[in-house]
Design a protein around this motif. Structure first.
Motif, PDB file in Angstrom:
ATOM      1  N   ALA A  74      -8.720 -19.321  60.032  1.00 13.11           N
ATOM      2  CA  ALA A  74      -9.190 -18.148  60.723  1.00 13.11           C
ATOM      3  C   ALA A  74      -8.365 -17.172  59.751  1.00 13.11           C
ATOM      4  CB  ALA A  74      -8.891 -17.856  61.964  1.00 13.11           C
ATOM      5  N   SER A  75      -9.162 -15.928  59.392  1.00  9.34           N
ATOM      6  CA  SER A  75      -8.503 -15.003  58.421  1.00  9.34           C
ATOM      7  C   SER A  75      -7.230 -14.614  58.810  1.00  9.34           C
ATOM      8  CB  SER A  75      -9.534 -13.929  57.967  1.00  9.34           C
ATOM      9  OG  SER A  75      -9.801 -13.415  59.439  1.00  9.34           O
ATOM     10  N   ALA A  76      -6.878 -14.133  60.019  1.00 13.58           N
ATOM     11  CA  ALA A  76      -5.538 -13.887  60.455  1.00 13.58           C
ATOM     12  C   ALA A  76      -4.552 -14.792  60.283  1.00 13.58           C
ATOM     13  CB  ALA A  76      -5.560 -13.350  61.901  1.00 13.58           C
ATOM     14  N   ASP A  77      -4.928 -15.939  60.524  1.00 10.47           N
ATOM     15  CA  ASP A  77      -3.931 -17.202  60.630  1.00 10.47           C
ATOM     16  C   ASP A  77      -3.604 -17.305  58.875  1.00 10.47           C
ATOM     17  OD1 ASP A  77      -3.811 -17.599  63.070  1.00 10.47           O
ATOM     18  OD2 ASP A  77      -5.581 -19.169  63.201  1.00 10.47           O
ATOM     19  N   ALA A  78      -4.701 -17.431  58.223  1.00  7.47           N
ATOM     20  CA  ALA A  78      -4.301 -17.740  56.704  1.00  7.47           C
ATOM     21  C   ALA A  78      -3.593 -16.667  56.257  1.00  7.47           C
ATOM     22  CB  ALA A  78      -5.788 -17.412  56.140  1.00  7.47           C
ATOM     23  N   GLU A  79      -3.758 -15.249  56.582  1.00  6.73           N
ATOM     24  CA  GLU A  79      -2.848 -14.236  56.116  1.00  6.73           C
ATOM     25  C   GLU A  79      -1.299 -14.715  56.580  1.00  6.73           C
ATOM     26  OE1 GLU A  79      -1.006 -11.421  53.965  1.00  6.73           O
ATOM     27  OE2 GLU A  79      -3.411 -12.154  53.870  1.00  6.73           O
ATOM     28  N   GLU A  80      -1.013 -15.078  58.062  1.00  2.54           N
ATOM     29  CA  GLU A  80       0.133 -15.412  58.285  1.00  2.54           C
ATOM     30  C   GLU A  80       0.716 -16.529  57.730  1.00  2.54           C
ATOM     31  OE1 GLU A  80       2.488 -15.868  62.642  1.00  2.54           O
ATOM     32  OE2 GLU A  80       0.275 -15.519  62.616  1.00  2.54           O
ATOM     33  N   ILE A  81       0.146 -17.415  57.119  1.00  2.00           N
ATOM     34  CA  ILE A  81       0.461 -18.606  56.658  1.00  2.00           C
ATOM     35  C   ILE A  81       0.765 -18.270  55.032  1.00  2.00           C
ATOM     36  CG2 ILE A  81      -0.281 -20.956  55.371  1.00  2.00           C
ATOM     37  CD1 ILE A  81      -2.257 -21.022  58.091  1.00  2.00           C
ATOM     38  N   ARG A  82       0.078 -17.426  54.599  1.00  2.00           N
ATOM     39  CA  ARG A  82       0.356 -16.968  53.040  1.00  2.00           C
ATOM     40  C   ARG A  82       1.802 -16.251  53.231  1.00  2.00           C
ATOM     41  NH1 ARG A  82      -5.390 -16.164  52.746  1.00  2.00           N
ATOM     42  NH2 ARG A  82      -5.213 -14.089  53.461  1.00  2.00           N
ATOM     43  N   GLN A  83       1.583 -15.360  54.110  1.00  2.31           N
ATOM     44  CA  GLN A  83       3.149 -14.447  54.145  1.00  2.31           C
ATOM     45  C   GLN A  83       4.321 -15.291  54.359  1.00  2.31           C
ATOM     46  OE1 GLN A  83       2.760 -11.273  53.310  1.00  2.31           O
ATOM     47  NE2 GLN A  83       5.005 -11.587  53.231  1.00  2.31           N
ATOM     48  N   HIS A  84       4.136 -16.306  55.331  1.00  5.36           N
ATOM     49  CA  HIS A  84       5.254 -17.227  55.578  1.00  5.36           C
ATOM     50  C   HIS A  84       5.608 -18.065  54.303  1.00  5.36           C
ATOM     51  CE1 HIS A  84       7.756 -20.538  57.497  1.00  5.36           C
ATOM     52  NE2 HIS A  84       7.155 -21.287  56.798  1.00  5.36           N
ATOM     53  N   ILE A  85       4.939 -18.452  53.463  1.00  5.66           N
ATOM     54  CA  ILE A  85       5.029 -19.200  52.353  1.00  5.66           C
ATOM     55  C   ILE A  85       5.811 -18.272  51.278  1.00  5.66           C
ATOM     56  CG2 ILE A  85       3.945 -20.192  50.169  1.00  5.66           C
ATOM     57  CD1 ILE A  85       1.883 -21.510  52.243  1.00  5.66           C
ATOM     58  N   ILE A  86       5.243 -16.971  51.207  1.00  7.93           N
ATOM     59  CA  ILE A  86       5.930 -15.981  50.286  1.00  7.93           C
ATOM     60  C   ILE A  86       7.107 -15.846  50.693  1.00  7.93           C
ATOM     61  CG2 ILE A  86       5.806 -13.617  49.596  1.00  7.93           C
ATOM     62  CD1 ILE A  86       2.854 -14.064  49.341  1.00  7.93           C
ATOM     63  N   ASN A  87       7.621 -15.471  52.025  1.00  4.31           N
ATOM     64  CA  ASN A  87       8.960 -15.098  52.651  1.00  4.31           C
ATOM     65  C   ASN A  87       9.721 -16.216  52.415  1.00  4.31           C
ATOM     66  OD1 ASN A  87       7.928 -12.648  53.180  1.00  4.31           O
ATOM     67  ND2 ASN A  87       7.443 -13.234  55.408  1.00  4.31           N
ATOM     68  N   LEU A  88       9.571 -17.510  52.827  1.00  2.52           N
ATOM     69  CA  LEU A  88      10.340 -18.742  52.714  1.00  2.52           C
ATOM     70  C   LEU A  88      10.741 -18.727  51.159  1.00  2.52           C
ATOM     71  CD1 LEU A  88      12.004 -20.810  54.064  1.00  2.52           C
ATOM     72  CD2 LEU A  88       9.823 -22.082  54.173  1.00  2.52           C
ATOM     73  N   TYR A  89       9.669 -18.902  50.201  1.00  3.01           N
ATOM     74  CA  TYR A  89      10.023 -18.834  48.797  1.00  3.01           C
ATOM     75  C   TYR A  89      10.914 -17.832  48.328  1.00  3.01           C
ATOM     76  CZ  TYR A  89       9.412 -17.922  43.846  1.00  3.01           C
ATOM     77  OH  TYR A  89       9.303 -17.646  42.515  1.00  3.01           O
ATOM     78  N   ARG A  90      10.986 -16.533  48.800  1.00  3.01           N
ATOM     79  CA  ARG A  90      11.729 -15.457  48.327  1.00  3.01           C
ATOM     80  C   ARG A  90      12.982 -15.791  48.939  1.00  3.01           C
ATOM     81  NH1 ARG A  90       7.549 -10.432  49.494  1.00  3.01           N
ATOM     82  NH2 ARG A  90       6.654 -10.264  47.236  1.00  3.01           N
TER      83      ARG A  90
END
Length: 269
Positions: free
Chosen positions: A225-241
């Motif tokens: 779902a779009s809300a889940d997808a956005e949370e997943i993307r943000q998690h990936i970016i935050n952990l990368y950083r």
């Protein structure tokens, strides 16, 4: 590739590195458990990504993905393509050795469904002990492929390279999504791979490119779902950083990943 005198030896070296740092090392860990700690790399967000077995074909395309690129350059640019193909093959062997620097000190696994409803899952369950998840070599390989060949194509084809480069990019994103859909990796494995690639060659995969790449995940899919997808993307970016920031003061590039793995629950051997 093996038919080229210039590329034959590098290709064999690449295969040897893959066998040594991935297959042999993983089988040794599976048959001699307890020598290397094993962390469970799952994250609660993984449950929001549906198991989509039909994505197995895309997942298994990751080797053919870069081999097609090598062949395309040779067919279309002849001898001019031999040098970049040689460089790429050498770097591919280096990627497996690089990931092995983490695996040799801390293995990792995820909750992977045992699914035999598609014949292509047979070699996965039969041949992959599933102990080398962080960082994801699938993601490392496709990132290296699209960034490296994008630059080569721009040099060789100029403005005509844009459609080919975009096709490579879309392929890399699709394979990255597929590793999550078939549950071979966790959302924690992707940023670890992105971090490894920024440290491997920051010129081709700088932080801004990494963030752009993560921001494209699941954009073309109805699931999750779009809300889940956005949370997943943000998690990936935050952990990368996080990995990137910790890597600035770490004694070597592996330290942020090893520290992270040691924070995770252990899998009993």
């Amino acid at each position: 590739m093996l038919g080229s005198n210039l590329l034959r030896v590098p290709a064999l070296r690449c295969i040897a590195s893959i066998m040594k740092h991935f297959f042999f090392a993983q089988y040794r860990a599976a048959f001699l458990p307890g020598r290397i700690p094993v962390s469970k790399a799952d994250h609660p967000l993984d449950t929001r990504i549906p198991f989509w077995p039909e994505k197995i074909t895309i997942y298994l395309d990751f080797v053919a993905f870069w081999i097609r690129c090598l062949g395309f350059l040779l067919r279309n640019y002849g001898r001019r393509a031999q040098e970049p193909d040689l460089t790429f093959l050498e770097s591919m062997g280096q990627l497996y050795a690089r990931a092995g620097q983490v695996y040799s000190r801390n293995l990792s696994t995820t909750n992977r469904p045992f699914y035999l409803g598609h014949p292509r899952f047979l070699p996965i369950h039969g041949l992959d002990p599933h102990l080398m998840c962080v960082p994801s070599l699938h993601v490392m390989v496709v990132i290296r492929t699209y960034t490296f060949f994008r630059e080569v194509l721009e040099t060789f084809a100029g403005e005509n390279a844009a459609p080919l480069s975009q096709e490579l990019y879309r392929g890399a994103v699709a394979i990255t999504e597929a590793v999550l859909y078939i549950k071979q990796h966790s959302v924690n494995c992707v940023p670890a791979a992105m971090y490894a690639m920024t440290r491997f060659e920051p010129r081709l995969f700088p932080p801004e490119e990494a963030v752009r790449f993560a921001a494209e995940l699941f954009k073309g899919e109805k699931l999750p779902a779009s809300a889940d997808a956005e949370e997943i993307r943000q998690h990936i970016i935050n952990l990368y950083r996080r990995f990137l920031a910790e890597g600035e003061t770490a004694k070597d590039w592996t330290q942020p990943l090893l520290d992270f793995l040691r924070e995770l629950p252990s899998k009993a051997n």
